[in-house]
Design an enzyme around this catalytic site. Sequence first.
Site, PDB file in Angstrom:
ATOM      1  N   GLU A  71       0.768  -1.337   0.503  1.00  0.00           N
ATOM      2  CA  GLU A  71      -0.054  -0.337  -0.123  1.00  0.00           C
ATOM      3  C   GLU A  71       1.071   1.176  -0.333  1.00  0.00           C
ATOM      4  O   GLU A  71       1.932   0.793   0.251  1.00  0.00           O
ATOM      5  CB  GLU A  71      -0.561   0.031   0.850  1.00  0.00           C
ATOM      6  CG  GLU A  71      -1.450  -1.696   1.203  1.00  0.00           C
ATOM      7  CD  GLU A  71      -2.459  -1.196   3.116  1.00  0.00           C
ATOM      8  OE1 GLU A  71      -2.896  -2.086   3.279  1.00  0.00           O
ATOM      9  OE2 GLU A  71      -2.175   0.026   3.691  1.00  0.00           O
ATOM     10  N   CYS A  84       3.011   8.272   1.765  1.00  0.00           N
ATOM     11  CA  CYS A  84       3.355   7.280   2.647  1.00  0.00           C
ATOM     12  C   CYS A  84       3.942   5.880   1.967  1.00  0.00           C
ATOM     13  O   CYS A  84       2.744   5.794   1.161  1.00  0.00           O
ATOM     14  CB  CYS A  84       2.471   7.279   3.800  1.00  0.00           C
ATOM     15  SG  CYS A  84       2.982   5.546   5.304  1.00  0.00           S
ATOM     16  N   CYS A  91       4.823  -7.836   8.130  1.00  0.00           N
ATOM     17  CA  CYS A  91       5.936  -7.495   8.215  1.00  0.00           C
ATOM     18  C   CYS A  91       6.032  -8.391   9.909  1.00  0.00           C
ATOM     19  O   CYS A  91       4.978  -8.932  10.362  1.00  0.00           O
ATOM     20  CB  CYS A  91       4.903  -5.842   9.760  1.00  0.00           C
ATOM     21  SG  CYS A  91       6.205  -5.015   9.791  1.00  0.00           S
ATOM     22  N   CYS A  95       3.111  -5.756  15.832  1.00  0.00           N
ATOM     23  CA  CYS A  95       2.983  -5.115  16.991  1.00  0.00           C
ATOM     24  C   CYS A  95       1.381  -5.267  16.893  1.00  0.00           C
ATOM     25  O   CYS A  95       0.587  -5.421  15.552  1.00  0.00           O
ATOM     26  CB  CYS A  95       2.646  -3.425  16.150  1.00  0.00           C
ATOM     27  SG  CYS A  95       4.519  -2.697  16.234  1.00  0.00           S
ATOM     28  N   CYS A  98      -1.870  -3.854  14.125  1.00  0.00           N
ATOM     29  CA  CYS A  98      -1.002  -3.017  13.556  1.00  0.00           C
ATOM     30  C   CYS A  98      -1.864  -4.080  12.135  1.00  0.00           C
ATOM     31  O   CYS A  98      -1.503  -5.600  12.463  1.00  0.00           O
ATOM     32  CB  CYS A  98       0.165  -2.913  13.040  1.00  0.00           C
ATOM     33  SG  CYS A  98       0.624  -2.432  11.847  1.00  0.00           S
ATOM     34  N   CYS A 312      -2.834   1.505   8.632  1.00  0.00           N
ATOM     35  CA  CYS A 312      -1.796   1.516   7.639  1.00  0.00           C
ATOM     36  C   CYS A 312      -1.789  -0.697   7.072  1.00  0.00           C
ATOM     37  O   CYS A 312      -2.172  -1.163   8.511  1.00  0.00           O
ATOM     38  CB  CYS A 312      -0.110   0.757   8.324  1.00  0.00           C
ATOM     39  SG  CYS A 312       1.167  -0.343   8.284  1.00  0.00           S
TER      40      CYS A 312
HETATM   41  S1  SF4 Z   1       3.647  -0.955  13.159  1.00  0.00           S
HETATM   42 FE1  SF4 Z   1       2.778  -2.556  11.984  1.00  0.00          FE
HETATM   43  S2  SF4 Z   1       3.731  -1.917   9.716  1.00  0.00           S
HETATM   44 FE2  SF4 Z   1       4.478  -1.119  12.174  1.00  0.00          FE
HETATM   45  S3  SF4 Z   1       6.943  -2.343  12.702  1.00  0.00           S
HETATM   46 FE3  SF4 Z   1       4.905  -2.428  13.820  1.00  0.00          FE
HETATM   47  S4  SF4 Z   1       3.578  -4.602  13.071  1.00  0.00           S
HETATM   48 FE4  SF4 Z   1       5.578  -2.993  11.520  1.00  0.00          FE
END
Ligand code: SF4
Length: 325
Positions: A71, A84, A91, A95, A98, A312
């Site tokens: 994206e 962005c 990833c 987190c 996310c 995101c």
């Molecule tokens: S916020 Fe999302 S994209 Fe950023 S490091 Fe954490 S898991 Fe990865």
Amino acid sequence: MGQPAYREKQIFKWICRGAQSPDEMSDLPLSLRNALKENAGFESLKILSFQQSSDGTRKYLLGLDDGNCVEAVFMRYDYGNSLCISTQVGCAMGCRFCASTIGGKARDLKAWEMLDEYIAICRDTGESINHLVLMGIGEPFDNYAELSHFLKDIHDPEGIGLSYRNITVSTCGIVPKIEAFGDDFPQVNLAISLHASSQEEREALMPVARAYDMERLLRACRAHGEKTGRRVTFEYTLIEGKNDSLESARALAKLLKGMLCHVNLIPLNPVAETGLKASARERAEAFRSYLEDHGVPATIRRRLGADIDAACGQLRKNSSTEVER
Ligand code: SF4
């Protein structure tokens, strides 16, 4: 291909101007254009779909040549257009709030793919983009070699020539790379996804905190500010009942006091799977006021793209069927 070195610069300039085939490279001899068509890959990212918000924000789903997608988000601000971009497919950082990490990491993006996110969206919008943030899908410092290559390319005055000062790289807190980044790119802005005011709070939201604890992270941030003379931005997503109390504000103010920094408070864009909710506006305002009153500069980020899948990783996750434009 036995060509003089200046041909590389000519080709690089064309690519940065958005050329999609050697046929467009009119200052190259025809024989070289034909040889390039036969011998060089000219893949570019495909815009699979996009969502347009009423505030002008455009969120793109970009297809890569191996069938994966990432994206990018185009935003309009008073100071100009900002983009962005993503640095990885998925990833690995996990987190909790996310959407990008649901399903883990598929692969790193190559430097040319990051550059092509920028070029594809300039081409699509027909507008210039003078600010860039690497805060999309992925952890940039988990792909440091390609990130470095990309930053040098997009800054190269022979191509796009984007000022380092107009670029921000955001990390969840990989300390050794923060230290290297300050040496390698002292003019590029650094943002830290902090999201917590204590080690305990951070560990509950971000597994990376177990590898690099708050104390070590903040020490690296202080050193970065001293080394580069640039203030570090701390991203702090306000999550109802998790990190948005006045106790948290007090602890955060204590941790950051005296540091060359700025806190960017972000109302959470909810992701259904996480069960987490955004803090109410009054609570966010009280949090900001507390920080400001105690000597820590803070703003609440203007919420762009609230009426589209703007968090995101949300668009990628929600795109079970990809729509060819
Ligand atoms: S916020 Fe999302 S994209 Fe950023 S490091 Fe954490 S898991 Fe990865």
